[in-house]
Design an enzyme around this catalytic site. Structure first.
Site, mmCIF file in Angstrom:
data_model
loop_
_atom_site.group_PDB
_atom_site.id
_atom_site.type_symbol
_atom_site.label_atom_id
_atom_site.label_comp_id
_atom_site.label_asym_id
_atom_site.label_seq_id
_atom_site.Cartn_x
_atom_site.Cartn_y
_atom_site.Cartn_z
ATOM 1 C CE1 TYR A 170 41.645 43.226 38.320
ATOM 2 C CE2 TYR A 170 41.993 44.434 40.368
ATOM 3 C CZ TYR A 170 41.357 44.015 39.061
ATOM 4 O OH TYR A 170 40.044 43.638 39.594
ATOM 5 C CG ASP A 266 35.580 37.739 35.290
ATOM 6 O OD1 ASP A 266 36.000 37.000 34.705
ATOM 7 O OD2 ASP A 266 36.646 38.287 36.286
#
Ligand code: ADP
Ligand code: SF4
Length: 686
Positions: A170, A266
């Site tokens: 990640y 996002d």
């Protein structure tokens, strides 16, 4: 029904390293406020997504070590082998439906304050954690770097042993350690891990290689990467470094999961960004890698999804929110039931679960988070033991959801509303600037009602207590909503404010009903969600000179939890709306208001022609009280049962109104639950 051949491409399998996804639908990692504290709740929720056709179902962020402790937030953990069994609950639930389970391994480095573990945070350089807390990270030594690589490696091996099919590295949302190494803001090192881009990429590259080496024989390796931070040259910029980083690592992972950072960019709300808004950033990725690419964009339209694939932007359709609003979205496309898709409205109520540290909820999908503890399935609702008839008064989100769900249970339902158009508050609020997509709350339910012959609709029908009594239903559901108070009573003021009775004082209901104002207007916001800021924006667009006054220390304070606060306040500043924070209204005069500082009691005054009080709402429950009073005197032995749902029971969010309508329908005809707590709880075994 059969699927439209135009959508066949969405159901092609995709190879992800050694594993194969059965179609192109990919539930990317998303927070759910469950994490390591509510593993059964999470497992059943994720399993339902697999059942609904998502070929890959991912966890939320999964912290891999006690030096990455993001408490109090509820994320997943794989700190040691003791964490494995709870992951297996989710993995089994996902595998049961033929989907791949993915885990988003994360180390938050200098973003993790480590409140629970009390381990000193680590980061590329000695930097403070970004939350306003007195915690600083120490700069990692070379030995720390070696040990951290080993921590990642062990977590990958644990993930494989647990049974995961896809293992993430990640490096997105600016939270994680690899991103801190990439970032010039956080990485001030002068060794081979700092300075040039190649040096800053080194740790990420090593972690991907280590992960691949450890588990790549049987697991797909995914990298979640942020291409742009939307902060200019202070951050990663797609054209400057973002795409170059992907080029440097292009063939290392088995799949690229790409987006923009921070989380607010996002997961931007529909108020500020349209479906597919990340395309301009992610479109270049496929030109620099041969590996499959997944990305998000609040995709709910199968045509948009097909277009993303045909135009070579994405290989897999990533979704967090669309999979929350409709866990069965892929199945519905597969079965040719496009009109049944419960489209995400882009409100980010789901995100508030993470910020309130409680299991996720959703405006459109009232079953979200309730799959395990209440046994609610998003598509299956058992037939009712009783048919009714049931009369629902009010066709807002509560009444509509109640009618749809009772209808699906096979009950005889009549829904009456004063207005010609059903939808209640959704009709008014979706007309506010940027909220058009909120109309989907009404549209989805109206669409479902079309197919329910056992639900009769009576728009333009104002009901009185006598009308209800004459109607003769066995059950009466009052869903007549709430109205904004004019008297200023709210969180700050327990008693009516002097001057609010005057004719130049108005409420959001007046503005939403079409009242236009000019001159100097004060919006007094003691509600703290979207309404105050939106009324200010609307009046500003109509030419009024607007000042927003609020006792909070910033505008629309609750919208921190929907990732919108900074955008809202920034927009109001740019529009020229004056902002007075930490200020309470004291009294309203003929052409001015008096205010008080919430800290010091210092007084101030400004001139104004109109005041809008956005403070609290009052339930419109008079009909309920009139009807029950009337029935009390009745000699009829079969007095119908009446109750209130939604905002007329207790004013709240649209999500709460939908939930309330759904809950009534689920409970209808069921024996009273004799447990003291009416849902299952995840208790720590002693
Ligand atoms: P909720 O959010 O709880 O669903 P709303 O305010 O959105 O509540 O919706 C309430 C609906 O009830 C509105 O559409 C309104 O027109 C309708 N309504 C209110 N009073 C009556 C009444 N006496 N008869 C019929 N409909 C009513
Ligand atoms: Fe979409 Fe709102 Fe549901 Fe989140 S809460 S999934 S944004 S409808």
């Amino acid at each position: 029904m059969t699927r439209d051949p135009r959508y066949d491409i969405l159901f092609e399998p995709v190879q992800i390293g050694p594993v194969v996804a059965r179609n192109r639908f990919y539930q990317v990692p998303h927070c759910c406020g469950m994490g390591h504290v509510h593993p059964r709740t999470a497992a059943v929720m994720r399993g339902v997504k697999a059942e609904g056709g998502w070929a890959v179902v991912s966890t939320e962020e999964c912290d891999i070590h006690h030096s990455s402790d993001v408490s109090p937030y509820m994320e997943q953990r794989l700190w040691d082998d003791d964490d494995i069994p709870q992951h297996q609950l989710m993995i089994d639930a996902v595998h049961a439906h033929g989907s791949l389970a993915a885990v988003e391994l994360a180390h938050s480095g200098g973003e993790a304050p480590n409140h629970y573990s009390r381990t000193v945070p680590i980061a590329p350089s000695a930097i403070p954690v970004s939350s306003y807390e007195p915690v600083q990270a120490r700069a990692m030594t070379k030995r720390d770097i070696r040990e951290t690589r080993e921590i990642y490696r062990k977590a990958a091996l644990r993930s494989k042993r647990a049974g995961y099919d896809i293992i993430y590295v990640y490096a997105a949302h600016m939270l994680t350690l690899p991103c801190q190494f990439l970032s010039k803001r956080c990485n001030h090192r002068t060794d081979e891990y700092g300075g040039s881009l190649e040096n800053r990429v080194r740790l990420l590259k090593e972690i991907i290689e280590d992960t691949k080496d450890a588990v790549g024989d049987t697991c797909g390796i995914a990298v979640r990467f942020m291409l742009d931070e939307l902060m200019g040259s202070d951050g990663i910029e797609c054209e400057e470094e973002g795409i170059e980083i992907v080029s440097l690592l292009a063939e290392l992972p088995d799949i690229w999961d790409v987006n923009i950072s921070d989380w607010d960019n996002d997961s931007a709300t529909s108020r500020f960004k349209p479906e597919g808004h990340q395309e301009q950033f992610i479109k270049a990725v496929k030109s620099v890698t041969s590996k499959p690419v997944v990305g998000v964009g609040r995709f709910t339209s199968p045509d948009t999804m097909v277009s993303q694939i045909r135009r070579g932007i994405l290989d897999m359709i990533g979704a967090a929110r669309p999979s929350i609003a409709d866990p069965f979205l892929p199945k519905k496309i597969e079965q040719g039931r496009i009109e049944d898709i419960r489209e995400c409205i882009g409100c980010n109520i789901c995100v508030t679960g993470d910020y309130t540290i409680t299991p996720i909820r959703c405006t459109q999908n009232p079953t979200m988070g309730e799959e395990w503890r209440r046994g609610w399935h998003p598509e299956i609702i058992p037939s009712a033991s009783e048919e009714g008839p049931i009369l629902i008064i009010g066709g807002g989100p509560a009444g509509l959801e109640c009618a749809v769900s009772l209808g699906k249970r096979g009950c005889q339902v009549t829904l009456a509303d004063s207005n010609e158009e059903l939808g209640g508050r959704v009709n008014l609020e979706s007309a506010l600037p940027g909220l058009t997509q909120w109309g989907r709350v009404r549209d989805y339910r109206m669409q479902q009602l079309h197919n329910l012959a056992n639900v009769e609709l009576f728009p333009a029908s104002t009901m009185t207590a006598s009308d209800i009594a004459e109607f003769g239903a066995d059950h009466i559901v009052i869903a007549t909503g709430a109205k904004w108070r004019k008297d200023g009573v709210g969180r700050q003021h327990a008693f009516a404010l002097p001057g609010t009775e005057q004719s130049h004082v108005h409420t959001p209901d007046d503005i939403m009903s079409g009242l236009e104002l000019s001159g100097d207007v004060v919006v007094y916001d003691d509600d703290h969600y979207y309404m105050g800021g939106l009324i200010a924006e609307l009046l500003n667009s109509q030419g009024a000179n607007v000042t927003i006054v609020t006792p909070a220390t910033d505008v629309s304070n609750f919208t921190h939890k929907t990732l919108e606060q900074e955008t809202i306040q920034g927009r109001l500043i740019d529009l020229g709306v004056a902002i007075r924070t930490a200020t309470a209204l004291k009294s309203i005069g003929k052409d001015s208001i008096e205010m008080t500082c919430i800290y010091s009691d210092q007084l101030s005054e400004i001139a104004c022609d109109h005041v809008i009080t956005v403070t609290a709402r009052t339930p419109k429950d008079q009909l309920f009280h009139k009807f029950t009073a009337k029935m009390e005197g009745s000699e009829d032995v079969n007095v119908p049962q009446a109750c209130c749902i939604g905002d007329c029971y207790a004013p709240g969010t649209i999500a709460a109104a939908v939930y309330s309508g759904h809950q009534y329908a689920r409970n209808f005809g069921e024996p009273a639950d004799d447990r003291e707590v009416p849902f299952l709880r995840e208790l720590t075994k002693i």
